[in-house]
Design an enzyme around this catalytic site. Structure first.
Site, PDB file in Angstrom:
ATOM      1  N   CYS A 156     -20.739 -17.144 -13.933  1.00  0.00           N
ATOM      2  CA  CYS A 156     -20.266 -18.024 -14.823  1.00  0.00           C
ATOM      3  C   CYS A 156     -18.712 -17.930 -14.817  1.00  0.00           C
ATOM      4  CB  CYS A 156     -20.820 -17.260 -16.219  1.00  0.00           C
ATOM      5  SG  CYS A 156     -22.183 -16.883 -16.255  1.00  0.00           S
ATOM      6  N   ARG A 168     -18.201 -23.628  -9.030  1.00  0.00           N
ATOM      7  CA  ARG A 168     -19.075 -22.623  -8.992  1.00  0.00           C
ATOM      8  C   ARG A 168     -20.630 -22.768  -9.475  1.00  0.00           C
ATOM      9  NH1 ARG A 168     -16.071 -17.892  -8.812  1.00  0.00           N
ATOM     10  NH2 ARG A 168     -17.691 -16.953 -10.006  1.00  0.00           N
ATOM     11  N   TRP A 177     -24.007 -19.666 -16.223  1.00  0.00           N
ATOM     12  CA  TRP A 177     -25.357 -19.518 -14.919  1.00  0.00           C
ATOM     13  C   TRP A 177     -26.152 -18.611 -15.474  1.00  0.00           C
ATOM     14  CZ3 TRP A 177     -26.175 -21.987 -10.183  1.00  0.00           C
ATOM     15  CH2 TRP A 177     -27.168 -21.145  -9.372  1.00  0.00           C
ATOM     16  N   ASN A 206     -19.309 -12.531 -18.580  1.00  0.00           N
ATOM     17  CA  ASN A 206     -19.782 -12.514 -17.316  1.00  0.00           C
ATOM     18  C   ASN A 206     -20.286 -11.425 -16.870  1.00  0.00           C
ATOM     19  OD1 ASN A 206     -18.845 -15.397 -17.208  1.00  0.00           O
ATOM     20  ND2 ASN A 206     -17.336 -15.009 -15.505  1.00  0.00           N
ATOM     21  N   GLY A 207     -21.568 -11.072 -16.234  1.00  0.00           N
ATOM     22  CA  GLY A 207     -22.142  -9.838 -15.782  1.00  0.00           C
ATOM     23  C   GLY A 207     -23.528  -9.813 -16.629  1.00  0.00           C
ATOM     24  N   GLU A 251     -33.193 -14.745  11.971  1.00  0.00           N
ATOM     25  CA  GLU A 251     -32.156 -15.221  10.818  1.00  0.00           C
ATOM     26  C   GLU A 251     -30.750 -15.362  11.798  1.00  0.00           C
ATOM     27  OE1 GLU A 251     -31.866 -16.694   8.282  1.00  0.00           O
ATOM     28  OE2 GLU A 251     -29.997 -16.058   7.396  1.00  0.00           O
ATOM     29  N   LYS A 256     -28.793 -18.812  11.715  1.00  0.00           N
ATOM     30  CA  LYS A 256     -27.271 -19.122  11.140  1.00  0.00           C
ATOM     31  C   LYS A 256     -26.379 -19.717  12.371  1.00  0.00           C
ATOM     32  CE  LYS A 256     -27.592 -18.819   7.903  1.00  0.00           C
ATOM     33  NZ  LYS A 256     -28.563 -18.554   6.915  1.00  0.00           N
ATOM     34  N   GLU A 304     -27.162 -23.536  12.734  1.00  0.00           N
ATOM     35  CA  GLU A 304     -26.888 -24.182  11.743  1.00  0.00           C
ATOM     36  C   GLU A 304     -25.421 -24.638  11.865  1.00  0.00           C
ATOM     37  OE1 GLU A 304     -28.823 -23.378   7.643  1.00  0.00           O
ATOM     38  OE2 GLU A 304     -28.383 -21.548   8.527  1.00  0.00           O
ATOM     39  N   HIS A 319     -43.120 -12.302  28.112  1.00  0.00           N
ATOM     40  CA  HIS A 319     -44.414 -13.298  27.982  1.00  0.00           C
ATOM     41  C   HIS A 319     -43.582 -14.804  28.203  1.00  0.00           C
ATOM     42  CE1 HIS A 319     -47.060  -9.864  27.344  1.00  0.00           C
ATOM     43  NE2 HIS A 319     -46.336  -9.583  26.295  1.00  0.00           N
ATOM     44  N   LYS A 351     -27.733 -28.545   0.820  1.00  0.00           N
ATOM     45  CA  LYS A 351     -28.027 -27.007   0.268  1.00  0.00           C
ATOM     46  C   LYS A 351     -29.544 -26.998  -0.417  1.00  0.00           C
ATOM     47  CE  LYS A 351     -26.611 -23.038  -0.804  1.00  0.00           C
ATOM     48  NZ  LYS A 351     -26.765 -22.290   0.242  1.00  0.00           N
TER      49      LYS A 351
HETATM   50  C1  F6R Z   1     -30.266 -21.541   5.882  1.00  0.00           C
HETATM   51  C2  F6R Z   1     -30.579 -22.082   4.641  1.00  0.00           C
HETATM   52  C3  F6R Z   1     -32.116 -22.912   4.457  1.00  0.00           C
HETATM   53  C4  F6R Z   1     -32.768 -22.411   3.124  1.00  0.00           C
HETATM   54  C5  F6R Z   1     -34.024 -23.168   3.012  1.00  0.00           C
HETATM   55  C6  F6R Z   1     -34.721 -22.711   1.669  1.00  0.00           C
HETATM   56  O1  F6R Z   1     -29.136 -21.198   5.976  1.00  0.00           O
HETATM   57  O2  F6R Z   1     -30.155 -22.065   3.734  1.00  0.00           O
HETATM   58  O3  F6R Z   1     -32.837 -22.495   5.676  1.00  0.00           O
HETATM   59  O4  F6R Z   1     -33.067 -20.946   3.376  1.00  0.00           O
HETATM   60  O5  F6R Z   1     -33.730 -24.620   3.002  1.00  0.00           O
HETATM   61  O6  F6R Z   1     -34.086 -23.071   0.647  1.00  0.00           O
HETATM   62  P1  F6R Z   1     -34.389 -22.304  -0.654  1.00  0.00           P
HETATM   63  O7  F6R Z   1     -34.277 -20.780  -0.350  1.00  0.00           O
HETATM   64  O8  F6R Z   1     -33.380 -23.005  -1.680  1.00  0.00           O
HETATM   65  O9  F6R Z   1     -35.869 -22.630  -1.027  1.00  0.00           O
END
Ligand code: F6R
Length: 609
Positions: free
Chosen positions: A2, A27, A76, A100-101, A482, A486, A489, A505, A604
């Protein structure tokens, strides 16, 4: 999280407060509000609205809030859904607060206050503090800051808390513990905010509050003290960042800021849920007894799916309940065998991902129970789930998920311990050990992040590679996946994650002196096996980047480069082993000149199939 703003001075507070909140919009928030002391009536004027700031501005046009002392907030949601009643400021008898918190003991305090005849108008933990301050003023606290101290002596938790009161109309008082708060020094006026950008257009001279500090702000100046009332002096700092840098708290990208926010995100996600006295975990009152369950199915996409793979290890090893993990996009179309005795755990940072949402609907249609893990209160997936364990990572702005991933791991660890205690498999001493270890993870992450540094040298060495392999075993296998995700991406380098035992394999055919192989080799039950895999890579001239446990001298001699992490038990290793991979991906992407926060072709929140 927040946003908070405050103003005391000769100017009208409302435009300054709204302008400050606008600066914090990036934010993310779901509602907003202001409280301003009207000098004509001596009364507090309060305005709150759900949705974007423009809604608050419309409300303020209809009903202006004149006055020179005021506080504002963008919320938030953490406790209670986004609604006008839950939006801040919360006020009681002329005392208004923004916060906030998280207050961990708010339920206990709320029960006591209710028993004393006090009534509540929101579902938030914040409202209790307005009552506590009002109670202290009623009991004779001579000043507002004294009443604030009395209130703070009763709460446990994290806060940046800001208060105004009709009974003390010329001042704002505030306190900080774990959530940021900064004072802005003006000429005959003072500002307060959770983040520097909120006041950058008015002043660059600021004083950051430290833990356990309290401040009294008046137009003429401020007084800083500790919780016991002892005065503190601290010189101001001049902020040289521009507005964009300030939004990133001085970091060049949101992703890097969010990587460094992970210790706080984990601490906030654990807060109030670990119960060391009973060696148990409280899932915000939700009871999950696995003895009635046939199995658990974890569904998610992308990074959240990788968290699910680690969740399987946690739940199976602590609760001994069989678990499956499925990509939501596959699960929804494969006519899954599920029913009322199964529990689906849907993991989604945004709570809006179309495939995960559809998987939840599919599960519900089969009568399956559904528990969500999400970072966004009242988003689509929590709304159709039986319960949600919220992560408290705060809004994640970088498209590549970092802090939400580790916060999901924290939520899964909480669920696994909770289930383990109820299945009878996890005995109190082992649960107590895990709770202590989990509580120490944020500090371990802080140590790891500062020891790892920026990894620019590693990036310079590997930035031109065309392909990368990431390999791991046990809980390090999902971390290999992961790490590869990363890297691809944000750096656009082709990368594959593999279970190390699969190397021979097939994938080992790829290894030559042009392919860096990231070997996750923390100390633990798989150590000897992963070292054999490492040796096989080296025998084919592979360039090994190892992630290892500090002090492992054997590993230091076996790799071209080793990224060290502190020693923790195998179930907790993913919290730490992912850190060097996040930083390395970030550093390589920056070295290649990519748009790290908004990588090409990615969004996102993926709300379409
Ligand atoms: C990778 C990334 C995506 C999300 C995926 C699921 O860095 O951010 O792979 O993890 O699109 O998104 P959520 O968690 O919002 O369902």
């Amino acid at each position: 999280m927040c946003g908070i703003v405050g103003y005391v001075g000769p100017r009208q507070a409302t435009p300054i407060l709204v302008g400050g909140l606008r600066r914090l919009e990036y934010r993310g928030y779901d509602s907003a509000g202001l409280a301003v002391l009207d000098p004509r009536t001596g009364k507090l004027g309060i305005s709150r609205s759900v949705g974007k700031l423009v809604e608050l501005e419309r409300a303020l046009e209809r009903q202006p809030l004149p006055g020179h002392v005021g506080i504002g907030h963008t919320r938030w949601a953490t406790h209670g859904r986004p609604s006008e009643a839950n939006a801040h400021p919360h006020s009681v008898n002329g005392v208004a607060v923004v916060h906030n918190g998280i207050f961990e003991n708010y339920l206990e305090l709320k029960r006591r206050l209710q028993a004393a005849g006090r009534e509540f108008s929101s579902e938030t933990d914040t409202e209790i503090v307005a009552h506590l301050i009002d109670e202290a003023l009623g009991a004779g606290a001579p000043t507002l800051v004294e009443a604030l101290r009395v209130a703070l002596s009763q709460v446990v938790g994290a806060y940046a808390l800001v208060v105004v009161s009709e009974r003390h109309p010329d001042e704002i008082v505030a306190a900080k513990n774990a959530s940021p708060l900064v004072i802005g020094l003006g000429n005959g006026e003072m500002f307060l905010a959770s983040d520097v950008p909120a006041m950058l257009e008015h002043t660059r001279d600021v004083v950051f509050l430290e833990e356990g500090e309290v401040v009294e702000l008046r137009a003429a100046g401020f007084k800083l003290s500790n919780l016991a009332g002892a005065p503190i002096t601290r010189p101001s700092r001049r902020i040289l960042w521009d507005a964009v840098q300030a939004e990133k708290n001085g970091y060049p990208h949101f992703m890097l800021k969010e990587i460094h926010e992970q210790p706080r995100a984990i601490a906030d996600t654990l807060r109030g849920r670990l119960q060391p006295e009973t060696s148990d975990v409280d899932l915000d009152g939700y009871e999950l007894d696995p003895r009635s369950l046939r199995r658990v199915v974890l569904v998610a996409c992308g990074t959240s799916f990788h968290a699910g793979l680690i969740g399987k290890f946690m739940i199976e090893s602590l609760a001994r309940v069989p678990c499956e993990v499925d990509l939501a996009s596959e699960f929804r179309y494969r006519d899954p065998v599920i029913g009322p005795n199964d529990l689906l755990i849907a993991i989604s940072q945004s709570g809006e991902t179309a495939d995960t949402l559809a998987a939840v609907k599919e599960a519900r249609a089969h009568g399956c129970r559904v528990l969500a893990i999400s970072n966004v209160v009242d988003s689509a997936i929590p709304r159709i789930s039986e319960a949600t364990v919220y992560t408290h990572a705060g809004p994640e702005i970088g498209v590549a998920s970092t802090k939400c991933f580790t916060a999901q791991l924290a939520a899964l660890a909480l669920i696994a311990i909770h289930m383990g205690r109820r299945s009878g498999h996890l005995k109190a001493p082992e649960a107590a050990r895990l709770i202590t270890e989990l509580a120490a993870i944020p500090a371990r992450m802080t140590t790891a992040l500062s020891a790892l540094g920026d990894l620019k040298d590693v990036a310079a060495r590997y930035r031109d590679a065309r392909d990368f392999l990431f390999i791991g075993r046990g809980t390090s296998f999902p971390i290999a996946l992961e790490g590869a995700l990363k890297l691809k991406e944000i750096s656009y380098i082709h990368a594959e994650g593999y279970a190390a035992g699969e190397m021979k394999h097939g994938p080992i055919a790829l290894v030559d002196d042009g392919v860096p192989v990231v070997v996750l080799a923390p100390r633990g039950p798989h150590y000897d096996k992963i070292i054999s895999n490492l040796v096989q890579v080296r025998a084919r001239n592979g360039r090994v980047i190892a992630v290892g446990t500090e002090g492992d001298t054997q590993l230091a001699d076996m790799a071209e480069c080793v990224l060290w992490v502190p020693d923790v038990s195998p179930l907790m290793q993913p919290f730490l082993t992912v850190l060097p991979l996040q930083i390395m991906s970030y550093a390589i992407a920056v070295a290649r000149g990519n748009d790290v926060d908004q990588p090409r072709n990615l969004a996102k929140s993926v709300t379409v199939e």
